[in-house]
Every structure is written in structure tokens, then in C-alpha cells.
Write an enzyme that holds these catalytic residues in place. Structure first.
Site, short mmCIF file in Angstrom:
data_model
loop_
_atom_site.label_atom_id
_atom_site.label_comp_id
_atom_site.label_asym_id
_atom_site.label_seq_id
_atom_site.Cartn_x
_atom_site.Cartn_y
_atom_site.Cartn_z
N GLU A 378 0.81 -1.22 0.04
CA GLU A 378 -0.08 -0.04 -0.10
C GLU A 378 0.84 1.29 0.04
OE1 GLU A 378 -3.79 0.33 -0.07
OE2 GLU A 378 -3.00 -1.24 -1.15
N GLY A 379 2.13 1.19 -0.72
CA GLY A 379 2.95 2.31 -0.66
C GLY A 379 4.08 2.24 0.31
#
Length: 401
Positions: A378-379
Site C-alpha cells: 500500500e505504498g
């Protein structure tokens, strides 16, 4: 400031903790050792959760993480994002991998909740959706996606490859990010729901991982894969002015959830380490100065303070989403802080517990392995810090890389 759990969510939070303690914990080691084996025990739990959602206006789980309908009430609202976050925190106190393996609780479900229209929400209700963003040549820079989607009548034809797709081999469908026109850059990226078994879609690799082994992680290829146009989530029009904002709104809802996973597993490590240190003679008297307590006690106090900061930042990001406040910066702050704290806390707890922490008689070593992914997917940590810098300085991605 009232920092207590809202009264209407206390029952949910307590039930999630009970599930984590009595259901997830006993299964943790079993599926950590049996990588790629599907935890059949989760089917009953998922069915119970579906039943709770069917009779409740405030649904629980990943599918409730949405800004949809938020702001309709007067005053402060505690809604689906906060309820989903509180549940995730407690369940990951039990086991992160098992949560990620739960049917219909994938990040793809949160993506559908975030950007699908009303017709799509009704039609896709009950699906288990994985999320496919990362590509071999595109990791943290989501705007560099090379997978294409070309309109052909009532369908889009997808071509490309996705890697590191959580639950991609088990889920009913996959939310795939693809570009409608690569010459237009990030503004042309849209998300598509591709159902399992669609011709042209195939799982090409099953990953072996450091942690979260109860969850499957796969690579998927798309070769002239025809997807109904109705499965393009949200608006099909390319808005160059709005750019990447539409599809990126997904992250505003999912990043606090991943931060919540980190908060949950870090709390598990802190709780167990406190128990072990208490048995070893630590008193834990918070009235004493750090200068007069043991190194182990002082270290645990510091870790608890870092954990509390991560928890509050994460709650804030979810609360802002519930109240339709712009939370992109806060979601990235929460994800960056919680991911880093979970890594530090779980590794330090292994150290504090000595030989017990390193061995398989305790779950501490497993939690340390599981926590690493929470600072990556998610980053990554670095990308979150870059996003925060852009928001603070008022610069776009081309101006600050």
C-alpha cells in the site's frame, strides 16, 4: 478531546478481540508453517461477518471503508472507516496473515467501496476482491502502470502483468489498475473488476514469503482479457484536470487500514513482552523516572509511546474519511508512522524477550516477520514520506520526485 472508542463500536471492538484471541491465535502457527494452505476455518468466520453486515446499517470489515454517505449527518460522524479500522486493529492483534486471508475482507473490497457506483455496489456485493496494482517495472510509482485497457464495444481488453497480488489466487475477483491511454499519463488510469476464470487472466506465480504466510501472494498475467465495460469502477471518462485523484482515493481509505494492521500486531508484541518481563521481575511503575528503572522497562515505555502516537494518527485518518475531510496527507502520515513503529516494536520485543523471543515457542518472532510487509505494501515508507512532503510544500509529483 475524547479519545475513547465510540460507544456504538465498543461491542464490535470487543467481539473482534475475542475472535483474535480465541480463533486467530490458536491457528497462527499452524498456517505459518503450512504456507499456501488455505485456512478453511475462516469460512465460518467470514459467513458470520456477512450475517452481521446483512442486518446492520453500519457494515463492518474492509467493505465499509468508504467516504460514501459521509457528511450526510449533522456534526461529527463516526462511520464505516472507523469501524473497519477498529476491527482490523483487534483482528491483527491475533494474526495479520489470517486477516488478509479472510474471504471478502481484501483490499480490493475496500477499493470497490471507495469508488464503485451504486449499481456496481449492489452487483458486486458479496464478492471477494483482491487488489492488483504493482507490476514488474512499477512498484511504488503507481502512475507508471503499463497494463492497458482498450475499449472494444461493450468490453475493455486488458493486457499486462501484475505481481504481489494478495489473495489473488483465492479471491472471486481482482481489482486491476490499468491505463486507458498511456499517452495521457496518470489521468487515464482506471480500476477494473476482473472475475476469476475470465479468459485471458491467469495466475503465473505463487510467492514464498518472509511473513503473512497464511495469505497467498501471486503474479497474474492478462493476455487479451475481455472485461465488461460495466466492471470499470466509477467514471469511465478521462478527466485530465482531476488527474489521478479519482482512483487514488482508494488509498485514502485503505492506507489507514494497513496502518491499523501495523498498530494491531505491534500491540500484540507489546502485550506479550510485558507479560514475559513481568514474570522476569520488572515492576512497570510509570511514576518512576526513566533514569531509575531498568533498561528493559525504559525501552518498553518508549515503544508504548511510539505505538500510542501511531494509533492516534491512524484513528485520525479514518475519522477524517468518515467526515469527508481531505485525508490523503493524514492517511500517508498514519501509514508511514505505523509501518515503521510496527517494525521497530516487534523486532525490539524479540530482543527484549531474549531466547524466548527468537524461538517458535512464542509468537514474537512470527509477529516480527509479519510486520515487515506493513511498511511496504500500500505504498512504501519512502513513498509515504514523499507524499507527505508534496502535500506540505504544495508541489505535485513532477515537481518533487
Amino acid at each position: 478531546m475524547n479519545l475513547e472508542i465510540p460507544k456504538k463500536f465498543r461491542g464490535l471492538s470487543h467481539q473482534a478481540h475475542q475472535v483474535a484471541q480465541q480463533y486467530f491465535r490458536p491457528l497462527s502457527r499452524k498456517y505459518d508453517k503450512a504456507e499456501h494452505a488455505y485456512p478453511r476455518e475462516l469460512d465460518l468466520l467470514a459467513a458470520l461477518l456477512d450475517g452481521m453486515n446483512a442486518g446492520s446499517p453500519e457494515t463492518v470489515g474492509a467493505g465499509s471503508a468508504s467516504k460514501r454517505g459521509a457528511g450526510a449527518e449533522e456534526g461529527v460522524r463516526n462511520g464505516g472507516n472507523l469501524s473497519a479500522l477498529l476491527g482490523v486493529m483487534e483482528l491483527c492483534w491475533g494474526d495479520v496473515g489470517l486477516l488478509l486471508a479472510m474471504p471478502r475482507q481484501g483490499l480490493g473490497n475496500a477499493a470497490i467501496a471507495a469508488v464503485a457506483n451504486e449499481e456496481q455496489l449492489a452487483r458486486l456485493r458479496g464478492t471477494w476482491a483482491a487488489m492488483a496494482i504493482t507490476e514488474p517495472g512499477c512498484g511504488s510509482d503507481s502512475a507508471a502502470i503499463r497494463t492497458t485497457a482498450v475499449k472494444d464495444g461493450d468490453h475493455y481488453v486488458l493486457n499486462g502483468e501484475k505481481i504481489f497480488v494478495t489473495s489473488g489466487g483465492r479471491a472471486d475477483s481482482v481489482v486491476v489498475w490499468a491505463s486507458l491511454d498511456r499517452s495521457l499519463g496518470r489521468a487515464a488510469i482506471k480500476s477494473f473488476v476482473v472475475e476469476k476464470g475470465t479468459p485471458g487472466m491467469s495466475v503465473t506465480r505463487l510467492e514464498k514469503k518472509l511473513g503473512i504466510k497464511a495469505s497467498d501472494t501471486v503474479s497474474i498475467s492478462f493476455n487479451d482479457c475481455r472485461v465488461p465495460a460495466a466492471n470499470l469502477l466509477g467514471n469511465a471518462e478521462i478527466d485530465v484536470q482531476k488527474g489521478f485523484a479519482g482512483v487514488m482515493e482508494t488509498f485514502d481509505n485503505t492506507r489507514p487500514l494497513v496502518a491499523g494492521m501495523a498498530v494491531g500486531v505491534a500491540k500484540a508484541a507489546l502485550d506479550r513482552t510485558r507479560e514475559l518481563l513481568s514474570k522476569a521481575g520488572c515492576r512497570f511503575d510509570y511514576r518512576k523516572s526513566l533514569l531509575v528503572v531498568s533498561h528493559a522497562e525504559a525501552t518498553l515505555y518508549r515503544l508504548e509511546a511510539e505505538w500510542e502516537a501511531a494509533r492516534l494518527l491512524t484513528l485520525k485518518a479514518a475519522w477524517m474519511a468518515d467526515n469527508r475531510l481531505p485525508n490523503s496527507k493524514e492517511a500517508s502520515i498514519a501509514k508511514a508512522k505505523a509501518g515503521r513503529v510496527a517494525n521497530e516494536v516487534t523486532l525490539k520485543c524479540v530482543e527484549l524477550a531474549g531466547a524466548l523471543g527468537y524461538g517458535e515457542d512464542e509468537l514474537l518472532e512470527k509477529w516480527a516477520r509479519d510486520s515487515k510487509i506493513l511498511d511496504i505494501f500500500e505504498g512504501t515508507q519512502q513513498i509515504q514520506l514523499l507524499i507527505v512532503a508534496r502535500r506540505l510544500l504544495g508541489k505535485n509529483s513532477s515537481e518533487l520526485k
